[in-house]
Design a protein around this motif. Structure first.
Motif, PDB file in Angstrom:
ATOM      1  N   LEU A 130      55.086  33.462  53.039  1.00  0.00           N
ATOM      2  CA  LEU A 130      53.967  33.674  52.122  1.00  0.00           C
ATOM      3  C   LEU A 130      53.257  32.366  51.812  1.00  0.00           C
ATOM      4  O   LEU A 130      52.030  32.321  51.686  1.00  0.00           O
ATOM      5  CB  LEU A 130      54.473  34.323  50.832  1.00  0.00           C
ATOM      6  CG  LEU A 130      54.965  35.762  50.951  1.00  0.00           C
ATOM      7  CD1 LEU A 130      55.546  36.222  49.613  1.00  0.00           C
ATOM      8  CD2 LEU A 130      53.848  36.697  51.380  1.00  0.00           C
ATOM      9  N   TRP A 131      54.031  31.282  51.685  1.00  0.00           N
ATOM     10  CA  TRP A 131      53.459  29.962  51.400  1.00  0.00           C
ATOM     11  C   TRP A 131      52.539  29.510  52.522  1.00  0.00           C
ATOM     12  O   TRP A 131      51.507  28.867  52.290  1.00  0.00           O
ATOM     13  CB  TRP A 131      54.594  28.968  51.181  1.00  0.00           C
ATOM     14  CG  TRP A 131      54.162  27.576  50.862  1.00  0.00           C
ATOM     15  CD1 TRP A 131      53.371  27.186  49.828  1.00  0.00           C
ATOM     16  CD2 TRP A 131      54.490  26.393  51.580  1.00  0.00           C
ATOM     17  NE1 TRP A 131      53.197  25.820  49.853  1.00  0.00           N
ATOM     18  CE2 TRP A 131      53.877  25.301  50.922  1.00  0.00           C
ATOM     19  CE3 TRP A 131      55.275  26.134  52.711  1.00  0.00           C
ATOM     20  CZ2 TRP A 131      54.005  23.996  51.362  1.00  0.00           C
ATOM     21  CZ3 TRP A 131      55.400  24.826  53.153  1.00  0.00           C
ATOM     22  CH2 TRP A 131      54.763  23.773  52.480  1.00  0.00           C
ATOM     23  N   ARG A 132      52.873  29.865  53.765  1.00  0.00           N
ATOM     24  CA  ARG A 132      52.086  29.443  54.917  1.00  0.00           C
ATOM     25  C   ARG A 132      51.001  30.449  55.301  1.00  0.00           C
ATOM     26  O   ARG A 132      50.232  30.185  56.213  1.00  0.00           O
ATOM     27  CB  ARG A 132      53.008  29.215  56.122  1.00  0.00           C
ATOM     28  CG  ARG A 132      53.969  28.051  55.939  1.00  0.00           C
ATOM     29  CD  ARG A 132      54.777  27.797  57.195  1.00  0.00           C
ATOM     30  NE  ARG A 132      55.625  26.632  57.072  1.00  0.00           N
ATOM     31  CZ  ARG A 132      55.227  25.390  57.273  1.00  0.00           C
ATOM     32  NH1 ARG A 132      53.982  25.147  57.625  1.00  0.00           N
ATOM     33  NH2 ARG A 132      56.063  24.379  57.138  1.00  0.00           N
ATOM     34  N   ASP A 133      50.947  31.568  54.625  1.00  0.00           N
ATOM     35  CA  ASP A 133      49.968  32.609  54.952  1.00  0.00           C
ATOM     36  C   ASP A 133      48.582  32.160  54.499  1.00  0.00           C
ATOM     37  O   ASP A 133      48.285  32.111  53.298  1.00  0.00           O
ATOM     38  CB  ASP A 133      50.369  33.916  54.266  1.00  0.00           C
ATOM     39  CG  ASP A 133      49.540  35.089  54.760  1.00  0.00           C
ATOM     40  OD1 ASP A 133      48.405  34.875  55.227  1.00  0.00           O
ATOM     41  OD2 ASP A 133      50.033  36.232  54.686  1.00  0.00           O
ATOM     42  N   ASP A 134      47.714  31.858  55.462  1.00  0.00           N
ATOM     43  CA  ASP A 134      46.375  31.365  55.123  1.00  0.00           C
ATOM     44  C   ASP A 134      45.524  32.434  54.444  1.00  0.00           C
ATOM     45  O   ASP A 134      44.734  32.127  53.545  1.00  0.00           O
ATOM     46  CB  ASP A 134      45.661  30.870  56.385  1.00  0.00           C
ATOM     47  CG  ASP A 134      46.279  29.594  56.925  1.00  0.00           C
ATOM     48  OD1 ASP A 134      46.833  28.823  56.114  1.00  0.00           O
ATOM     49  OD2 ASP A 134      46.214  29.367  58.145  1.00  0.00           O
ATOM     50  N   LYS A 135      45.667  33.676  54.854  1.00  0.00           N
ATOM     51  CA  LYS A 135      44.882  34.752  54.244  1.00  0.00           C
ATOM     52  C   LYS A 135      45.240  34.910  52.767  1.00  0.00           C
ATOM     53  O   LYS A 135      44.355  35.021  51.917  1.00  0.00           O
ATOM     54  CB  LYS A 135      45.114  36.068  54.987  1.00  0.00           C
ATOM     55  CG  LYS A 135      44.534  36.098  56.393  1.00  0.00           C
ATOM     56  CD  LYS A 135      44.733  37.458  57.033  1.00  0.00           C
ATOM     57  CE  LYS A 135      44.118  37.495  58.423  1.00  0.00           C
ATOM     58  NZ  LYS A 135      44.313  38.830  59.071  1.00  0.00           N
ATOM     59  N   LEU A 136      46.532  34.925  52.470  1.00  0.00           N
ATOM     60  CA  LEU A 136      46.965  35.050  51.083  1.00  0.00           C
ATOM     61  C   LEU A 136      46.482  33.862  50.260  1.00  0.00           C
ATOM     62  O   LEU A 136      45.988  34.032  49.132  1.00  0.00           O
ATOM     63  CB  LEU A 136      48.486  35.158  51.016  1.00  0.00           C
ATOM     64  CG  LEU A 136      49.093  35.195  49.610  1.00  0.00           C
ATOM     65  CD1 LEU A 136      48.606  36.415  48.850  1.00  0.00           C
ATOM     66  CD2 LEU A 136      50.620  35.189  49.685  1.00  0.00           C
ATOM     67  N   GLY A 137      46.625  32.649  50.813  1.00  0.00           N
ATOM     68  CA  GLY A 137      46.181  31.462  50.091  1.00  0.00           C
ATOM     69  C   GLY A 137      44.691  31.469  49.824  1.00  0.00           C
ATOM     70  O   GLY A 137      44.233  31.084  48.741  1.00  0.00           O
ATOM     71  N   LEU A 138      43.916  31.932  50.796  1.00  0.00           N
ATOM     72  CA  LEU A 138      42.460  31.978  50.634  1.00  0.00           C
ATOM     73  C   LEU A 138      42.057  32.992  49.568  1.00  0.00           C
ATOM     74  O   LEU A 138      41.232  32.705  48.693  1.00  0.00           O
ATOM     75  CB  LEU A 138      41.815  32.337  51.971  1.00  0.00           C
ATOM     76  CG  LEU A 138      40.299  32.498  51.986  1.00  0.00           C
ATOM     77  CD1 LEU A 138      39.607  31.229  51.564  1.00  0.00           C
ATOM     78  CD2 LEU A 138      39.834  32.928  53.373  1.00  0.00           C
ATOM     79  N   VAL A 139      42.649  34.189  49.627  1.00  0.00           N
ATOM     80  CA  VAL A 139      42.305  35.238  48.648  1.00  0.00           C
ATOM     81  C   VAL A 139      42.741  34.823  47.244  1.00  0.00           C
ATOM     82  O   VAL A 139      42.002  35.006  46.269  1.00  0.00           O
ATOM     83  CB  VAL A 139      42.950  36.572  49.053  1.00  0.00           C
ATOM     84  CG1 VAL A 139      42.750  37.613  47.961  1.00  0.00           C
ATOM     85  CG2 VAL A 139      42.355  37.077  50.368  1.00  0.00           C
ATOM     86  N   LEU A 140      43.946  34.262  47.121  1.00  0.00           N
ATOM     87  CA  LEU A 140      44.428  33.843  45.803  1.00  0.00           C
ATOM     88  C   LEU A 140      43.538  32.755  45.211  1.00  0.00           C
ATOM     89  O   LEU A 140      43.165  32.816  44.024  1.00  0.00           O
ATOM     90  CB  LEU A 140      45.870  33.339  45.920  1.00  0.00           C
ATOM     91  CG  LEU A 140      46.505  32.805  44.632  1.00  0.00           C
ATOM     92  CD1 LEU A 140      46.541  33.886  43.556  1.00  0.00           C
ATOM     93  CD2 LEU A 140      47.912  32.271  44.910  1.00  0.00           C
ATOM     94  N   SER A 141      43.177  31.767  46.013  1.00  0.00           N
ATOM     95  CA  SER A 141      42.308  30.695  45.516  1.00  0.00           C
ATOM     96  C   SER A 141      40.928  31.230  45.154  1.00  0.00           C
ATOM     97  O   SER A 141      40.342  30.834  44.133  1.00  0.00           O
ATOM     98  CB  SER A 141      42.188  29.585  46.560  1.00  0.00           C
ATOM     99  OG  SER A 141      43.435  28.964  46.794  1.00  0.00           O
ATOM    100  N   GLY A 142      40.403  32.131  45.970  1.00  0.00           N
ATOM    101  CA  GLY A 142      39.111  32.723  45.650  1.00  0.00           C
ATOM    102  C   GLY A 142      39.153  33.503  44.347  1.00  0.00           C
ATOM    103  O   GLY A 142      38.214  33.440  43.542  1.00  0.00           O
ATOM    104  N   PHE A 143      40.245  34.219  44.116  1.00  0.00           N
ATOM    105  CA  PHE A 143      40.394  34.980  42.867  1.00  0.00           C
ATOM    106  C   PHE A 143      40.434  34.045  41.669  1.00  0.00           C
ATOM    107  O   PHE A 143      39.748  34.276  40.660  1.00  0.00           O
ATOM    108  CB  PHE A 143      41.674  35.807  42.938  1.00  0.00           C
ATOM    109  CG  PHE A 143      41.950  36.614  41.701  1.00  0.00           C
ATOM    110  CD1 PHE A 143      41.366  37.854  41.530  1.00  0.00           C
ATOM    111  CD2 PHE A 143      42.785  36.129  40.715  1.00  0.00           C
ATOM    112  CE1 PHE A 143      41.608  38.608  40.384  1.00  0.00           C
ATOM    113  CE2 PHE A 143      43.038  36.863  39.569  1.00  0.00           C
ATOM    114  CZ  PHE A 143      42.446  38.109  39.404  1.00  0.00           C
ATOM    115  N   LEU A 144      41.221  32.980  41.733  1.00  0.00           N
ATOM    116  CA  LEU A 144      41.321  32.034  40.624  1.00  0.00           C
ATOM    117  C   LEU A 144      40.003  31.317  40.385  1.00  0.00           C
ATOM    118  O   LEU A 144      39.620  31.064  39.235  1.00  0.00           O
ATOM    119  CB  LEU A 144      42.441  31.029  40.900  1.00  0.00           C
ATOM    120  CG  LEU A 144      43.860  31.604  40.939  1.00  0.00           C
ATOM    121  CD1 LEU A 144      44.862  30.528  41.329  1.00  0.00           C
ATOM    122  CD2 LEU A 144      44.243  32.210  39.591  1.00  0.00           C
ATOM    123  N   LEU A 145      39.298  30.993  41.466  1.00  0.00           N
ATOM    124  CA  LEU A 145      37.980  30.361  41.305  1.00  0.00           C
ATOM    125  C   LEU A 145      37.011  31.293  40.604  1.00  0.00           C
ATOM    126  O   LEU A 145      36.285  30.881  39.686  1.00  0.00           O
ATOM    127  CB  LEU A 145      37.425  29.959  42.674  1.00  0.00           C
ATOM    128  CG  LEU A 145      37.946  28.674  43.312  1.00  0.00           C
ATOM    129  CD1 LEU A 145      37.394  28.527  44.715  1.00  0.00           C
ATOM    130  CD2 LEU A 145      37.581  27.464  42.469  1.00  0.00           C
TER     131      LEU A 145
END
Length: 255
Positions: A130-145
């Protein structure tokens, strides 16, 4: 996608502590959030000295963007902690009503426990995946932004209107309510846009407008109606823009 994840993640790491009052007043918590999220954004994408330099730059920038009282604070509040240990009311201090940051800590603990129970001994590998999942990281960062960092944009735009509200019977209570409604509105709009459901996003905006309609009617001749309309439009633009940016980065149609 990796570059977009890195950029979005660094923006969250640097700007999130400045967008939440609970972190602005707690420098060490803010620095911990900045360092942790910067690591989440940088190390799965970059390697070696380059990753370390980018991470250090993000942490330093986050420290400098905090209010003056929170910049590069290197003293530990040992005396305050020791006084609390000897205070007879120390137990009652831990039984205070649940606040936003405590709720977040509780939810995080429950999620970690659920991962451990569900995956058993394989949970470390799942966490790393999960830590290395780029899709998850992108969506999570977009949500927080969109939800939290977007509040900085909205606050900047509506500041001229809000400064007049105390003279017309408004004030801090309106700002607090507007901030919370803005979080909910941007969370819903971003989620619906990112999942390709713009019609549902329009419904969420309509519901939020109905919630504030009585207040707008009561103060239709003052600045409050302008404050609500401008704030709602700015909040909408931020959430829709973040959702579209995430979809494009994922290789999906904009809408």
């Amino acid at each position: 996608m990796e570059l977009t994840r890195l950029v979005f993640g660094l923006l969250v790491a640097v700007l999130l502590p400045t967008s939440l009052d609970v972190l602005r007043t707690r420098p060490w918590a803010a620095h911990a959030i900045t360092g942790s999220y910067a690591a989440y954004a940088v190390f799965p994408v970059l390697d070696g000295a380059e990753a370390a330099l980018v991470w250090a730059a993000a942490v330093l920038t986050g420290m400098l963007l905090l209010p003056t009282s929170g910049r590069l604070t290197l003293r530990f509040p040992i005396r305050r902690w020791t006084r609390k240990l000897h205070d007879r009311s120390v137990l009652s201090s831990y039984l205070r009503p649940v606040t936003a940051h405590r709720s977040l800590a509780m939810v995080s603990g429950v999620l970690l426990l659920a991962v451990g129970v569900f995956y058993g001994s394989a949970w470390p590998q799942k966490v790393v995946a999960l830590w290395r999942d780029d899709k998850l990281g992108l969506v999570l960062s977009g949500f927080l932004l969109a939800v939290f960092v977007g509040n900085l944009v909205v606050a900047r735009v509506v500041r001229p209107y809000f400064n007049v509200l105390p003279e017309q019977g408004g004030g801090a209570s309106l700002l607090h309510l507007g901030t919370q409604l803005g979080w909910i509105e941007r969370a819903l709009v971003f989620t619906f846009i990112a999942t390709g459901q713009p019609a549902a996003a329009a419904l969420a905006i309509a519901v939020k407008s109905l919630v504030r309609l009585p207040e707008v009617r009561e103060q239709a001749e003052g600045t409050f109606s302008q404050y609500v309309m401008v704030g709602t439009m700015t909040s909408l633009i931020v959430a829709v823009g973040a959702g579209i940016a995430v979809r494009i980065a994922l290789g999906l149609p904009a809408l």
